[in-house]
Design a protein around this motif. Structure first.
Motif, short mmCIF file in Angstrom:
data_model
loop_
_atom_site.label_atom_id
_atom_site.label_comp_id
_atom_site.label_asym_id
_atom_site.label_seq_id
_atom_site.Cartn_x
_atom_site.Cartn_y
_atom_site.Cartn_z
N THR A 172 0.82 -1.21 0.00
CA THR A 172 0.00 0.00 0.00
C THR A 172 0.85 1.26 0.00
O THR A 172 0.60 2.21 -0.75
CB THR A 172 -0.95 0.01 1.21
OG1 THR A 172 -1.94 -1.01 1.04
CG2 THR A 172 -1.64 1.36 1.35
N LEU A 173 1.89 1.30 0.84
CA LEU A 173 2.69 2.52 0.97
C LEU A 173 3.38 2.88 -0.35
O LEU A 173 3.49 4.07 -0.69
CB LEU A 173 3.72 2.37 2.09
CG LEU A 173 3.17 2.02 3.48
CD1 LEU A 173 4.27 2.11 4.53
CD2 LEU A 173 1.99 2.91 3.85
N ALA A 174 3.82 1.89 -1.10
CA ALA A 174 4.46 2.16 -2.38
C ALA A 174 3.46 2.78 -3.37
O ALA A 174 3.82 3.66 -4.16
CB ALA A 174 5.05 0.88 -2.96
N HIS A 175 2.23 2.32 -3.32
CA HIS A 175 1.21 2.88 -4.23
C HIS A 175 0.80 4.29 -3.80
O HIS A 175 0.55 5.15 -4.65
CB HIS A 175 -0.01 1.96 -4.27
CG HIS A 175 0.24 0.66 -4.96
ND1 HIS A 175 0.58 0.58 -6.30
CD2 HIS A 175 0.20 -0.62 -4.50
CE1 HIS A 175 0.74 -0.69 -6.64
NE2 HIS A 175 0.51 -1.44 -5.57
N VAL A 176 0.75 4.51 -2.49
CA VAL A 176 0.33 5.84 -2.00
C VAL A 176 1.33 6.91 -2.42
O VAL A 176 0.95 8.07 -2.65
CB VAL A 176 0.17 5.80 -0.47
CG1 VAL A 176 0.03 7.21 0.11
CG2 VAL A 176 -1.05 4.96 -0.09
N CYS A 177 2.62 6.56 -2.54
CA CYS A 177 3.62 7.56 -2.91
C CYS A 177 4.02 7.47 -4.38
O CYS A 177 5.11 7.89 -4.76
CB CYS A 177 4.85 7.44 -2.01
SG CYS A 177 5.79 5.91 -2.18
N ASN A 178 3.15 6.91 -5.24
CA ASN A 178 3.49 6.85 -6.66
C ASN A 178 3.52 8.25 -7.28
O ASN A 178 3.15 9.24 -6.65
CB ASN A 178 2.55 5.89 -7.41
CG ASN A 178 1.14 6.45 -7.57
OD1 ASN A 178 0.93 7.62 -7.90
ND2 ASN A 178 0.14 5.59 -7.36
N GLY A 179 3.94 8.31 -8.53
CA GLY A 179 4.16 9.59 -9.17
C GLY A 179 2.92 10.42 -9.38
O GLY A 179 3.01 11.64 -9.62
N LYS A 180 1.73 9.81 -9.28
CA LYS A 180 0.48 10.55 -9.42
C LYS A 180 -0.16 10.86 -8.08
O LYS A 180 -1.21 11.51 -8.02
CB LYS A 180 -0.50 9.75 -10.28
CG LYS A 180 -0.05 9.56 -11.72
CD LYS A 180 -1.09 8.79 -12.51
CE LYS A 180 -0.66 8.62 -13.97
NZ LYS A 180 -1.66 7.86 -14.77
N ALA A 181 0.47 10.35 -7.00
CA ALA A 181 -0.09 10.56 -5.66
C ALA A 181 0.88 11.41 -4.85
O ALA A 181 1.20 12.53 -5.24
CB ALA A 181 -0.37 9.20 -5.00
N LEU A 294 -5.73 16.81 -3.88
CA LEU A 294 -6.11 15.54 -3.29
C LEU A 294 -6.35 14.54 -4.41
O LEU A 294 -6.84 14.91 -5.49
CB LEU A 294 -7.38 15.67 -2.45
CG LEU A 294 -7.25 16.18 -1.01
CD1 LEU A 294 -6.77 17.63 -0.99
CD2 LEU A 294 -8.58 16.07 -0.27
N THR A 295 -6.02 13.28 -4.17
CA THR A 295 -6.26 12.28 -5.21
C THR A 295 -6.71 10.96 -4.58
O THR A 295 -6.61 10.77 -3.36
CB THR A 295 -5.01 12.07 -6.07
OG1 THR A 295 -5.36 11.31 -7.24
CG2 THR A 295 -3.92 11.32 -5.30
N HIS A 296 -7.22 10.10 -5.45
CA HIS A 296 -7.70 8.78 -5.03
C HIS A 296 -6.98 7.73 -5.88
O HIS A 296 -6.77 7.93 -7.08
CB HIS A 296 -9.21 8.67 -5.26
CG HIS A 296 -9.77 7.31 -5.00
ND1 HIS A 296 -10.07 6.87 -3.73
CD2 HIS A 296 -10.07 6.29 -5.84
CE1 HIS A 296 -10.54 5.63 -3.80
NE2 HIS A 296 -10.55 5.26 -5.05
N ILE A 297 -6.58 6.63 -5.26
CA ILE A 297 -5.95 5.55 -6.01
C ILE A 297 -6.71 4.25 -5.78
O ILE A 297 -7.26 4.02 -4.69
CB ILE A 297 -4.46 5.36 -5.63
CG1 ILE A 297 -4.32 4.95 -4.16
CG2 ILE A 297 -3.66 6.62 -5.91
CD1 ILE A 297 -2.91 4.51 -3.79
N THR A 298 -6.77 3.44 -6.82
CA THR A 298 -7.44 2.14 -6.73
C THR A 298 -6.44 0.99 -6.69
O THR A 298 -6.83 -0.17 -6.61
CB THR A 298 -8.38 1.95 -7.93
OG1 THR A 298 -7.63 2.10 -9.14
CG2 THR A 298 -9.50 2.99 -7.91
N GLU A 299 -5.13 1.34 -6.77
CA GLU A 299 -4.11 0.28 -6.79
C GLU A 299 -3.96 -0.41 -5.44
O GLU A 299 -3.41 -1.50 -5.36
CB GLU A 299 -2.75 0.88 -7.20
CG GLU A 299 -2.70 1.40 -8.62
CD GLU A 299 -3.13 2.85 -8.74
OE1 GLU A 299 -2.68 3.52 -9.67
OE2 GLU A 299 -3.91 3.33 -7.89
#
Length: 477
Positions: A172-181, A294-299
């Motif tokens: 989860t943490l890797a997805h939360v800090c992706n380039g779009k988040a 603010l953004t939302h991720i589904t990953e």
């Protein structure tokens, strides 16, 4: 004389018929407006859902992670939650906020802290405790800020909020800090997806009969469809309009973004709204109004328990609806804000007004039925003519309203259970349509609470808690 009296009676009847027709036409027009706005919002959510493109994971080592778990009488779930969080985020600091629990929550957390030097307890006591989740989160914010070494880059510190029954997906943490988040420096907060961990539990009510378990299974399944399909589409639409909402479970906020809120007068040490019933959504509004993205991720998703009790479910959703009504006070600020685009302002207004629309429909539906019934008795010909003109439209709208829900049921099947039949997806969609009518019940209850001045923050009891007959379904501050 008799002719004059007859003409006067006819005139009065015509006036009443015209008035009843105008009122009925106004009701039909209002329902058409509500239905139209719903379809437009659904179409936008559907398009965003179908065209979501995952981003590559980021590097969690570039950030310092602090996961905050608010707890109030959570002995039934807190140990499993902490174990799960440590597995999914081995390097993160875990902060448990004990909001003056009356059970063994504090003792269990202290015992776990003896084995884990990155697990910390934030102890709160009454009268400052039990006044809302926002106040509890603010206590954690102050504690974390006080313990950070001097010179810490606070833009690289992330506070994640996880419910006491929440469990994060691996990675989860890797997805939360992706380039779009959070990989973008202008991003103040990220909301991840939510799923119901017990959606496939065959016996959610051990010891109860077949009918009770079937009803509980359906309730949990609909919560899962709601969050993984319907709400996901809504959040992806908000991502496009720049109006993503934060939830109470699975939000990750940059510490420097929280700091910017405390710079406002009277907000020192209190970035989260206190005594708010939807402190999560309100904090998102505050961050956006302050200029943060603010953004939302589904990953990645956080799992939680779907409620198996209809009483507890309605109690929880009533609090949400009442909190939504409280957000109406932000209307002026949002409309004047340069940080919201026109599409974002329209989406926020849709969200703000949703429970109000439901309350009006609850009031107007019996009014419409009463006018129709009276018209059939007093003016049968005119009423029948009106029904022939507009009745088919209303019936068609009622049927068409099922189609968006059927889409979400089918989308959920493809996303979560691709091995299940299309008929099952169709059935889930029809059940979701019926499930959606709970919005009218909770909106009416929320309005009644507001009128009675009942604004306490109610924490819904967990599934694992043993509750005596007649005991409240929520612990209210």
């Amino acid at each position: 004389m008799l002719d004059t009296l007859h003409d006067w009676i006819v005139f009065r009847q015509d006036g009443i018929v015209r008035l009843a027709g105008l009122v009925s036409l106004a009701l039909v027009g209002y329902m058409a407006l509500v239905f139209g706005r719903f379809l437009v919002y659904w179409a936008g959510s559907r398009h965003a859902f179908r065209h979501d493109r995952p981003a590559e994971p980021g590097d969690p080592a570039a950030f310092q992670w602090h996961l905050v778990v608010p707890c109030r009488d959570e002995e039934a779930v807190v140990v499993q939650t902490l174990d799960g969080l440590r597995r999914s985020a081995p390097g993160a600091h875990l902060w448990v906020i004990d909001d003056d629990s009356e059970d063994a929550t504090r003792a269990l957390v202290l015992a776990a802290a003896e084995r884990d030097d990155r697990l910390h307890l934030v102890q709160r006591r009454r009268p400052h405790a039990r006044i809302g989740k926002g106040a509890a989160l603010n206590a954690a914010y102050r504690e974390i800020s006080a313990r950070l070494p001097e010179g810490t880059d606070r833009s690289r510190v992330v506070i994640g909020v996880v419910d006491a029954d929440g469990r994060l997906d691996p990675g989860t943490l890797a997805h939360v800090c992706n380039g779009k988040a959070l990989g973008r420096p202008d991003t103040g907060a990220v909301q991840i997806g939510v799923r119901m961990r017990n959606a496939d539990d065959e016996r959610p009510l051990p010891g109860r009969g077949r009918f009770a378990n079937a009803r509980a299974r359906a309730l949990v399944r609909m919560q899962d469809v709601e969050f993984q399909a319907n709400n996901a589409g809504m959040q992806l639409l908000r991502r496009r309009t720049g109006s993503v909402g934060l939830g109470g479970n699975g939000q990750f906020v940059r510490l420097s973004a929280l700091d910017s809120l405390t710079a406002e007068e009277g907000r020192a040490g209190r970035p989260w709204p206190e005594r708010a019933l939807l402190e999560d959504y309100e904090s998102g509004l505050e961050l956006r109004l302050a200029g943060w993205r603010l953004t939302h991720i589904t990953e990645a998703r956080v799992s939680q328990e779907g409620l198996v009790s209809l009483r507890r479910f309605l109690t929880q959703r009533t609090r949400w609806a009442q909190g939504n009504m409280q957000c109406l006070r932000y209307t002026g600020r949002v409309l004047r804000s340069p940080h919201y685009r026109p599409a974002g302002k329209a989406e926020v207004l849709y969200t703000f007004l949703q429970p109000v629309v439901c309350v009006l429909l609850v009031v107007l539906t019996p009014v419409s039925a009463g006018i129709t019934a009276a018209g059939l008795v007093l003016f049968p010909a005119e009423t029948a003519d009106f029904q022939l003109r507009f009745g088919p439209f209303m019936a068609a709208a009622f049927v068409i309203a099922t189609l968006p829900m059927v889409f979400w049921g089918s989308a959920y099947r493809r996303l979560v259970h691709p091995g299940r039949s299309r008929l099952t997806g169709l059935l889930w969609g029809v059940l979701l349509w019926l499930y959606a009518y709970h919005l009218f019940v909770v909106a009416a209850r929320a309005a009644a609470r507001l009128l009675l001045g009942r604004n306490g923050w109610a924490k819904t009891r967990r599934n694992a808690e043993t509750v005596a007959a007649g005991a409240p379904t929520a612990l209210e501050a």
